[in-house]
Design a protein around this motif. Structure first.
Motif, PDB file in Angstrom:
ATOM      1  N   GLN A   1      -7.412  11.385   8.052  1.00 49.15           N
ATOM      2  CA  GLN A   1      -7.484  11.452   6.591  1.00 49.15           C
ATOM      3  C   GLN A   1      -6.727  10.309   5.918  1.00 49.15           C
ATOM      4  O   GLN A   1      -7.033   9.945   4.781  1.00 49.15           O
ATOM      5  CB  GLN A   1      -6.912  12.791   6.110  1.00 49.15           C
ATOM      6  CG  GLN A   1      -7.726  13.990   6.575  1.00 49.15           C
ATOM      7  CD  GLN A   1      -7.081  15.300   6.194  1.00 49.15           C
ATOM      8  OE1 GLN A   1      -5.871  15.367   5.944  1.00 49.15           O
ATOM      9  NE2 GLN A   1      -7.877  16.354   6.141  1.00 49.15           N
ATOM     10  N   GLY A   2      -5.743   9.760   6.586  1.00 55.00           N
ATOM     11  CA  GLY A   2      -4.951   8.691   5.995  1.00 55.00           C
ATOM     12  C   GLY A   2      -4.064   8.058   7.049  1.00 55.00           C
ATOM     13  O   GLY A   2      -3.918   8.583   8.155  1.00 55.00           O
ATOM     14  N   PRO A   3      -3.432   6.931   6.730  1.00 54.16           N
ATOM     15  CA  PRO A   3      -2.573   6.230   7.699  1.00 54.16           C
ATOM     16  C   PRO A   3      -1.148   6.769   7.676  1.00 54.16           C
ATOM     17  O   PRO A   3      -0.190   6.026   7.470  1.00 54.16           O
ATOM     18  CB  PRO A   3      -2.642   4.784   7.203  1.00 54.16           C
ATOM     19  CG  PRO A   3      -2.768   4.926   5.722  1.00 54.16           C
ATOM     20  CD  PRO A   3      -3.582   6.168   5.477  1.00 54.16           C
ATOM     21  N   SER A   4      -0.993   8.075   7.883  1.00 53.06           N
ATOM     22  CA  SER A   4       0.310   8.713   7.722  1.00 53.06           C
ATOM     23  C   SER A   4       0.618   9.650   8.887  1.00 53.06           C
ATOM     24  O   SER A   4      -0.271  10.027   9.655  1.00 53.06           O
ATOM     25  CB  SER A   4       0.342   9.526   6.422  1.00 53.06           C
ATOM     26  OG  SER A   4      -0.590  10.598   6.497  1.00 53.06           O
TER      27      SER A   4
ATOM     28  N   GLU B   1       0.254   2.996  -3.554  1.00 51.21           N
ATOM     29  CA  GLU B   1       0.191   4.358  -3.010  1.00 51.21           C
ATOM     30  C   GLU B   1      -1.179   4.683  -2.401  1.00 51.21           C
ATOM     31  O   GLU B   1      -1.693   5.785  -2.558  1.00 51.21           O
ATOM     32  CB  GLU B   1       0.565   5.379  -4.083  1.00 51.21           C
ATOM     33  CG  GLU B   1       1.994   5.206  -4.590  1.00 51.21           C
ATOM     34  CD  GLU B   1       2.393   6.267  -5.596  1.00 51.21           C
ATOM     35  OE1 GLU B   1       1.489   6.843  -6.248  1.00 51.21           O
ATOM     36  OE2 GLU B   1       3.604   6.528  -5.733  1.00 51.21           O
ATOM     37  N   GLU B   2      -1.748   3.695  -1.708  1.00 54.78           N
ATOM     38  CA  GLU B   2      -3.022   3.880  -1.005  1.00 54.78           C
ATOM     39  C   GLU B   2      -4.155   4.328  -1.935  1.00 54.78           C
ATOM     40  O   GLU B   2      -5.115   4.966  -1.505  1.00 54.78           O
ATOM     41  CB  GLU B   2      -2.863   4.919   0.124  1.00 54.78           C
ATOM     42  CG  GLU B   2      -1.961   4.489   1.254  1.00 54.78           C
ATOM     43  CD  GLU B   2      -2.619   3.480   2.190  1.00 54.78           C
ATOM     44  OE1 GLU B   2      -3.816   3.184   2.001  1.00 54.78           O
ATOM     45  OE2 GLU B   2      -1.936   2.987   3.096  1.00 54.78           O
TER      46      GLU B   2
ATOM     47  N   LEU C   1       0.795  -1.223   0.000  1.00 50.14           N
ATOM     48  CA  LEU C   1       0.000   0.000   0.000  1.00 50.14           C
ATOM     49  C   LEU C   1       0.832   1.279   0.000  1.00 50.14           C
ATOM     50  O   LEU C   1       0.409   2.295  -0.531  1.00 50.14           O
ATOM     51  CB  LEU C   1      -0.939   0.002   1.209  1.00 50.14           C
ATOM     52  CG  LEU C   1      -2.042  -1.058   1.149  1.00 50.14           C
ATOM     53  CD1 LEU C   1      -2.668  -1.263   2.520  1.00 50.14           C
ATOM     54  CD2 LEU C   1      -3.093  -0.653   0.141  1.00 50.14           C
ATOM     55  N   ASP C   2       2.011   1.246   0.627  1.00 48.65           N
ATOM     56  CA  ASP C   2       2.817   2.470   0.703  1.00 48.65           C
ATOM     57  C   ASP C   2       4.243   2.115   1.106  1.00 48.65           C
ATOM     58  O   ASP C   2       4.503   1.775   2.248  1.00 48.65           O
ATOM     59  CB  ASP C   2       2.212   3.444   1.721  1.00 48.65           C
ATOM     60  CG  ASP C   2       2.914   4.799   1.737  1.00 48.65           C
ATOM     61  OD1 ASP C   2       3.881   4.987   0.963  1.00 48.65           O
ATOM     62  OD2 ASP C   2       2.493   5.668   2.515  1.00 48.65           O
ATOM     63  N   ILE C   3       5.175   2.239   0.177  1.00 49.18           N
ATOM     64  CA  ILE C   3       6.561   1.869   0.444  1.00 49.18           C
ATOM     65  C   ILE C   3       7.201   2.785   1.477  1.00 49.18           C
ATOM     66  O   ILE C   3       8.192   2.428   2.120  1.00 49.18           O
ATOM     67  CB  ILE C   3       7.386   1.884  -0.874  1.00 49.18           C
ATOM     68  CG1 ILE C   3       8.744   1.198  -0.686  1.00 49.18           C
ATOM     69  CG2 ILE C   3       7.560   3.305  -1.379  1.00 49.18           C
ATOM     70  CD1 ILE C   3       8.671  -0.256  -0.338  1.00 49.18           C
TER      71      ILE C   3
ATOM     72  N   ILE D   1       7.831  -5.894   5.502  1.00 48.72           N
ATOM     73  CA  ILE D   1       7.169  -7.012   4.829  1.00 48.72           C
ATOM     74  C   ILE D   1       7.933  -7.390   3.565  1.00 48.72           C
ATOM     75  O   ILE D   1       8.178  -8.571   3.287  1.00 48.72           O
ATOM     76  CB  ILE D   1       5.702  -6.652   4.495  1.00 48.72           C
ATOM     77  CG1 ILE D   1       4.842  -6.742   5.759  1.00 48.72           C
ATOM     78  CG2 ILE D   1       5.141  -7.575   3.410  1.00 48.72           C
ATOM     79  CD1 ILE D   1       3.397  -6.339   5.548  1.00 48.72           C
ATOM     80  N   VAL D   2       8.308  -6.375   2.779  1.00 53.66           N
ATOM     81  CA  VAL D   2       9.066  -6.616   1.551  1.00 53.66           C
ATOM     82  C   VAL D   2      10.386  -7.309   1.867  1.00 53.66           C
ATOM     83  O   VAL D   2      10.787  -8.259   1.178  1.00 53.66           O
ATOM     84  CB  VAL D   2       9.324  -5.298   0.796  1.00 53.66           C
ATOM     85  CG1 VAL D   2      10.270  -5.526  -0.380  1.00 53.66           C
ATOM     86  CG2 VAL D   2       8.006  -4.708   0.300  1.00 53.66           C
ATOM     87  N   LYS D   3      11.063  -6.849   2.904  1.00 55.79           N
ATOM     88  CA  LYS D   3      12.357  -7.430   3.273  1.00 55.79           C
ATOM     89  C   LYS D   3      12.212  -8.911   3.618  1.00 55.79           C
ATOM     90  O   LYS D   3      12.992  -9.755   3.157  1.00 55.79           O
ATOM     91  CB  LYS D   3      12.953  -6.668   4.455  1.00 55.79           C
ATOM     92  CG  LYS D   3      14.390  -7.050   4.786  1.00 55.79           C
ATOM     93  CD  LYS D   3      14.939  -6.155   5.891  1.00 55.79           C
ATOM     94  CE  LYS D   3      16.394  -6.482   6.186  1.00 55.79           C
ATOM     95  NZ  LYS D   3      17.286  -6.211   5.049  1.00 55.79           N
ATOM     96  N   GLY D   4      11.205  -9.246   4.412  1.00 56.25           N
ATOM     97  CA  GLY D   4      10.994 -10.639   4.782  1.00 56.25           C
ATOM     98  C   GLY D   4      10.604 -11.498   3.596  1.00 56.25           C
ATOM     99  O   GLY D   4      11.112 -12.614   3.430  1.00 56.25           O
TER     100      GLY D   4
END
Length: 344
Positions: free
Chosen positions: A214-217, A101-102, A70-72, A80-83
């Motif tokens: 507004q977003g997970p940021s 990018e959400e 969803l968002d690098i 998650i990508v690393k694992g």
């Protein structure tokens, strides 16, 4: 320009057929030790490299796995990508990464395009569970982050309801009585976290104030801070949907003149690496992000190789509460004492 060696050159040098070279290169068949030794020597001397595109046309396999996140920029997804990549390399697979990018509008065309280039897909998505059918229609093995209750899709995740309960219980034990949750309603896991938090607070006869960001940021956490902290019913503890939101909230609260954690305890989910080095260091729930990536990739590779799942379609990792300095004990009269750092 020097022309590269071909599969026919290798076959001639090793004294075998082209078909034998192809089967050897693709790992489709084993041969006697002398034959394999000749093949290996010829390949090394000629510097032959097989054409991945040609091989995929023959075998129908690309040796590539698609991973959609969803968002690098979010360290949870980076882990998650690393694992996932670690496991892929161990099994000679290449990971092709897509960052949606959400954006739910971009998600479907990106995944449809990705599916044409890979053997299987690992997907993190905000799509509601009743909209997952089109993923199955892509015709590729899929592992999803988060359980699908309606479709037979292999998935991995953590118990978000339990994670919410753990954080709420921790805050109640510290003496907090005015707890707010700053969430992200578009997330598939938001309601589960609310359910866990509310279950704990209801058991203690305490209310829960819910606000939506507004977003997970981090920016969204900053933006939402003033309405919570400057309102008439200021909370003495805030649970944020994720650590990025919590870190943004902490930054803005300090800029507004509040002392943290003396004026308000703050906690989040994911246990991203930044949290440990924030000031104050962030209390969070560890969802074991790298292990989640490893488990998702392992399950997909098993499926690609025809290995049946030995357990339920859904594999769950246990959340772990990590207590740091952003949550403190609140005595009667709002006196505050630091909570001991610990990992439960």
């Amino acid at each position: 320009m020097k022309k590269g060696a071909t599969i026919r050159d290798v076959a001639a040098a090793a004294g075998v057929s082209v078909a034998t070279v192809s089967k050897y290169m693709n790992g489709a068949q084993r041969f006697s030790a002398p034959v394999e030794a000749r093949l290996k020597e010829a390949i090394e001397q000629l510097g032959y490299r097989s054409n991945p595109l040609a091989r995929s046309m023959i075998t129908g396999q690309t040796g590539t796995i698609g991973l959609a996140i969803l968002d690098i920029r979010n360290p949870h997804f980076t882990s998650i990508v690393k694992g996932a990549n670690r496991v892929a390399l161990q099994h000679d697979y290449t990971v092709l990464l897509v960052d949606t990018e959400e954006s739910q509008e971009r998600e479907k065309p990106l995944l449809e395009s990705l599916a044409q280039r890979v053997d299987g897909l690992i997907v993190s998505s905000r799509m509601p569970d009743d909209s997952v059918q089109w993923l199955l229609d892509l015709g590729k093995p899929i592992v999803l982050f988060g359980r699908s209750t309606r479709f037979p899709i292999a998935s991995v995740g953590t118990d978000s309801s339990r994670a919410g309960y753990m954080l709420a219980s921790h805050l109640v034990q510290l003496g907090h009585r005015r707890v707010a949750y700053l969430g992200f309603a578009r997330s598939r896991w938001n309601e589960e976290r609310i359910r866990g938090i509310r279950s704990c607070l209801d058991a203690h006869g305490l209310p829960l104030e819910i606000r939506d960001a507004q977003g997970p940021s981090a920016a969204a956490g900053e933006h939402a801070c003033s309405s919570l902290m400057l309102g008439p019913n200021r909370p003495d503890a805030v649970i944020c949907y994720n650590d990025l939101m919590a870190l943004g909230f902490i930054k803005e609260a300090r800029e507004l003149g509040f002392q943290l954690p003396q004026d308000v305890s703050v906690a989040g989910f994911d246990n991203v690496p930044y949290g440990e080095y924030a000031s104050p260091a962030l209390t969070s729930v560890d969802f074991q992000s790298e292990q989640m990536g490893e488990l998702a990739m392992t399950r997909l590779i098993d499926e690609l190789r025809g290995k049946p799942l030995v357990d339920d379609l859904y594999a769950q990792l246990e959340p772990r509460l990590v207590v740091r300095e952003s949550t403190i004990k609140r005595e009667a009269g709002n006196d505050a004492k630091p909570a001991a750092s610990a990992t439960e």
